[in-house]
Scaffold this active site. Structure first.
Site, mmCIF file in Angstrom:
data_model
loop_
_atom_site.group_PDB
_atom_site.id
_atom_site.type_symbol
_atom_site.label_atom_id
_atom_site.label_comp_id
_atom_site.label_asym_id
_atom_site.label_seq_id
_atom_site.Cartn_x
_atom_site.Cartn_y
_atom_site.Cartn_z
ATOM 1 N N GLU A 12 -55.142 -41.453 40.684
ATOM 2 C CA GLU A 12 -54.513 -42.755 40.944
ATOM 3 C C GLU A 12 -53.828 -43.312 39.699
ATOM 4 O OE1 GLU A 12 -57.220 -45.467 42.850
ATOM 5 O OE2 GLU A 12 -57.638 -44.071 44.480
ATOM 6 N N ARG A 41 -57.202 -45.857 37.374
ATOM 7 C CA ARG A 41 -55.785 -46.167 37.602
ATOM 8 C C ARG A 41 -54.940 -46.149 36.341
ATOM 9 N NH1 ARG A 41 -58.596 -49.390 40.547
ATOM 10 N NH2 ARG A 41 -59.076 -48.210 42.394
ATOM 11 N N ASN A 76 -51.927 -51.422 49.430
ATOM 12 C CA ASN A 76 -53.162 -51.349 48.663
ATOM 13 C C ASN A 76 -52.793 -51.132 47.195
ATOM 14 O OD1 ASN A 76 -55.868 -50.370 47.756
ATOM 15 N ND2 ASN A 76 -56.357 -50.522 49.917
ATOM 16 N N TRP A 77 -53.427 -50.191 46.510
ATOM 17 C CA TRP A 77 -53.172 -50.055 45.062
ATOM 18 C C TRP A 77 -51.882 -49.304 44.737
ATOM 19 C CZ3 TRP A 77 -52.473 -45.191 43.366
ATOM 20 C CH2 TRP A 77 -53.063 -44.157 44.093
ATOM 21 N N ASP A 133 -62.153 -57.929 54.540
ATOM 22 C CA ASP A 133 -61.984 -57.074 53.358
ATOM 23 C C ASP A 133 -60.555 -57.147 52.821
ATOM 24 O OD1 ASP A 133 -62.760 -55.250 51.352
ATOM 25 O OD2 ASP A 133 -62.026 -53.557 52.531
ATOM 26 N N ASN A 154 -62.369 -58.992 48.007
ATOM 27 C CA ASN A 154 -63.008 -59.587 49.173
ATOM 28 C C ASN A 154 -64.343 -60.229 48.814
ATOM 29 O OD1 ASN A 154 -63.621 -56.535 48.997
ATOM 30 N ND2 ASN A 154 -65.367 -57.352 50.109
ATOM 31 N N GLU A 194 -68.082 -53.819 47.330
ATOM 32 C CA GLU A 194 -68.831 -53.501 48.548
ATOM 33 C C GLU A 194 -70.331 -53.445 48.247
ATOM 34 O OE1 GLU A 194 -65.532 -54.063 49.783
ATOM 35 O OE2 GLU A 194 -65.273 -52.256 48.598
#
Ligand code: CA
Length: 659
Positions: free
Chosen positions: A88, A141, A412-413, A324, A279, A203
């Protein structure tokens, strides 16, 4: 007359300096505060995650352009390691060296001309102990560069400063402990001598925060908690006192969430750092016992002062989130003329499907429109930007409903990019077609484990439960309604001034790959299935489509110039991935975002205009989620150049996983 002469003189000196600089083969210029402020101006190097503090990934390079990009070929490749998750990371380029980070936070430096390795550094994470604490993929990342150091996030909660020339550690800081459910995956940024980094793990039962560390010593300068803690103890700040009024019951016992794991930007003029927060935890408001409460500062953008970490403004995208909808996605700064007025804006293509444009000095809401299919809200309040939530989108343990976007997000990312010449933002998106939400009727908080509080379905992958079957009709959809065949993963060229889609091309996804745009009227897109594609930035004409052979676990593209040649580099490949549920099969990297615990495959349908659209029609484009381990390609760094002649990798089996 005099002024004119001075201008001419300045230009000549600048030209001279520039010539001397390139003729000498790019001597090491320190990456200091001034260099970071000017990052990306020439495009020759890539010294900070988003190319510059604006995080716009717009390169002024134009050697590769719309007329010749079809000649792009592989110049060199480098095997980054055995894998274990998606790639990523955005590589950095400085002083003729390309720096990258791969699975388990292994950092490497290679010659940016040839790919020859200069050094590698392995933080030697205690993998068996840490693996169960990583919620969402063994991924990183990116890195930061500052005054001869590489700043590296380590999955097990460390922040490491390495000598950029040798790879030897300079200092190490402890950001968080994996024993407490935290991981560190995001790219740090450096602002005024401070390294800014946040934590992932939303999470798990964690309390989100982000920190600033002195870049010289590694000493922590400040910490900003994103949600309030135990109310029997003093508040850390006025911001926490204010936030605590938006929570009730024993929220703090399960952490509250709001982790900071992706977007950061900095405006040197406003002297504000911007971060996005994740989230709330657990996901459903009924399980959090927070019905009707906003729960500050979950799913928000926060603007803080770099010197002190003091909150200047906040904007909450999803008050009292139940879906989320992390709001951590890329924060992109630009100066736009909107309704005849010059505006300094901050923008985000949120997981929740809305494209937000805010005033970055004041936090004022300017506009927000859906860039993908949205059913959880009817729209945003014109004045405040607060979502007008569809009441049908709320759920509990007995009322189950399919809502779009799902937890994977419409975006998203995967990095987007903004081209000032076209005025367009290039967003890799997914229309998930809905995700079936249900609160877990048997929820029991488990310390040290995931506590999402919903029923997850993982059909076919040995997951814990079948997908919930909705008991209610899905709410009506708003947002672009592309023709059949163009649903699912796509690249969307979005006009942030008019809040309208300019063009859309199939292929892409919210997780995996990403885009960079250039002054050569190009958009490069890496697609999660392993392809490198290029379009003309203005019209979206496809000019290049190469299957790299990496087939998954793709990172975003970067571009740089060295010795008169412009290069395009990408990371990709997963190697074998341990199935987090212990069943057979191998988890594909393109679903390994920090908030994608393999959702999105519920097979639910969503109702739009009277037609039921299959939920996972975007999956065809996005590489198989669980490839056969024997076919998993060993991850690589690939670098392309005009007329490059090296062969692309074919399907090369990765090393067997170590016991
Ligand atoms: Ca999340």
């Amino acid at each position: 007359m005099r002024a004119q002469k001075r201008t001419v003189w300045s230009i000549s000196v600048a030209a001279l300096l520039l010539a001397a600089w390139t003729a000498e083969g790019q001597p090491a210029r320190q990456v200091d505060d001034a260099a970071l402020k000017n990052a990306g101006k020439t495009g020759t190097e890539w010294i900070t995650y988003g190319l510059n503090y604006n995080e716009n990934r717009f390169s002024p390079l134009r050697q590769i352009d719309a007329t010749n990009v079809s000649r792009l070929g592989l110049s060199w490749s480098y095997e980054v390691g055995p894998g274990g998750g998606g790639q990523e990371a955005t590589p950095l380029v400085w002083n003729g060296t390309l720096y990258g980070i791969t699975n388990w936070s292994i950092v490497f430096a290679v010659d940016a001309r040839t790919g020859k390795e200069k050094w590698r550094w392995d933080p030697e994470i205690n993998q068996p102990a840490v693996r169960p604490k990583i919620c969402c993929g063994i991924v990183n990342r990116g890195l930061a560069l500052y005054e001869g150091m590489i700043l590296a996030p380590v999955n097990d909660g460390r922040l490491e400063a390495l000598n950029a020339e040798t790879g030897k550690p300079v200092w190490e800081a402890r950001v968080a402990y994996p024993q407490e459910g935290y991981t560190v995956t995001m790219a740090p940024r450096v602002v005024k001598g401070k390294v800014i980094i946040g934590v992932a793990g939303g999470e798990f039962p964690v309390r989100g925060f982000f920190d600033a560390y002195d870049a010289k010593t590694g000493q922590r300068a400040w910490r900003f908690y994103t949600v309030p803690g135990d109310p029997s103890k003093p508040f850390e700040s006025d911001a926490m006192r204010k936030a605590a009024a938006t929570w009730e019951n024993d929220y703090w016992k399960l952490g509250g969430g709001a982790t900071v794991w992706d977007g950061i930007a900095y405006d040197p003029d406003a002297d504000l750092i911007y971060v996005g927060t994740g989230n709330a935890g657990p996901w459903p408001e009924d399980i959090r016992k927070q019905k009707g409460k906003d729960n500050l500062y979950v799913c928000s953008v926060l603007a803080v002062k770099p010197d002190t970490g003091k909150l200047e403004w906040y904007f909450q995208m999803v008050p009292g989130d139940s879906w989320d909808f992390d709001s951590v996605q890329q924060l992109l700064l630009a100066d736009l003329t909107i309704k005849g007025r010059a505006r300094k804006v901050i923008m985000q293509a949120n997981k929740n499907g809305f494209y937000y444009v805010l005033d970055r000095v004041t936090g004022e809401f300017i506009s927000g429109q859906p860039f993908a299919e949205v059913t959880w809200a009817k729209g945003l309040d014109e004045k405040s930007g607060r979502p007008i939530v569809n009441q049908e989108a709320h759920y509990d343990s007995t009322s189950k409903v399919s809502v779009a976007p799902g937890p994977g997000g419409a975006h998203n990312w995967s990095p987007m990019s903004f081209n000032p010449s076209t005025g367009l933002v290039y967003i890799p998106i997914a229309s998930t077609g809905g995700f079936a939400y249900q609160s877990d009727p048997n929820f029991n908080p488990k310390p040290g484990q995931m506590n999402m509080g919903i029923v997850f379905g993982f059909p076919g992958f040995g997951g814990p439960a079948p997908a919930p079957v909705p008991t209610r009709t899905a709410p009506p959809a708003i947002g672009p309604n592309p023709p059949a065949g163009q649903r699912g993963g796509a690249l969307v060229a979005w006009d942030p001034v008019t809040q309208q889609e300019k063009w859309r091309r199939p292929g892409g996804g919210s997780i995996g790959g990403g885009t960079v745009t250039t002054a050569g009227n190009l958009v490069f897109q890496v697609i999660p299935d392993g392809r490198l594609v290029a379009y003309s930035a203005d019209k979206g004409d496809k000019l290049l489509d190469v299957q790299t052979g990496l087939r998954g676990g793709m990172g975003p593209p970067v571009t740089y110039e060295l010795d008169g040649k412009q290069y395009v580099s990408i990371l990709g490949g997963t190697g074998p991935i341990v199935n987090p549920f212990g069943g057979g099969g191998n988890r594909g990297g393109n679903r390994g975002g920090a908030n994608a615990p393999a959702p999105g495959t519920t097979g639910e349908a969503t109702n739009r205009g009277g037609t039921n659209q299959a939920a996972n029609d975007n999956q065809a484009e996005d590489a198989p989620a669980f490839p056969n381990p024997s076919n998993a390609v060993r991850p690589k760094l690939l670098t392309f150049v005009l007329d490059g002649k090296e062969p692309l990798p074919v399907s090369q089996p990765a090393d067997a996983p170590k016991p």
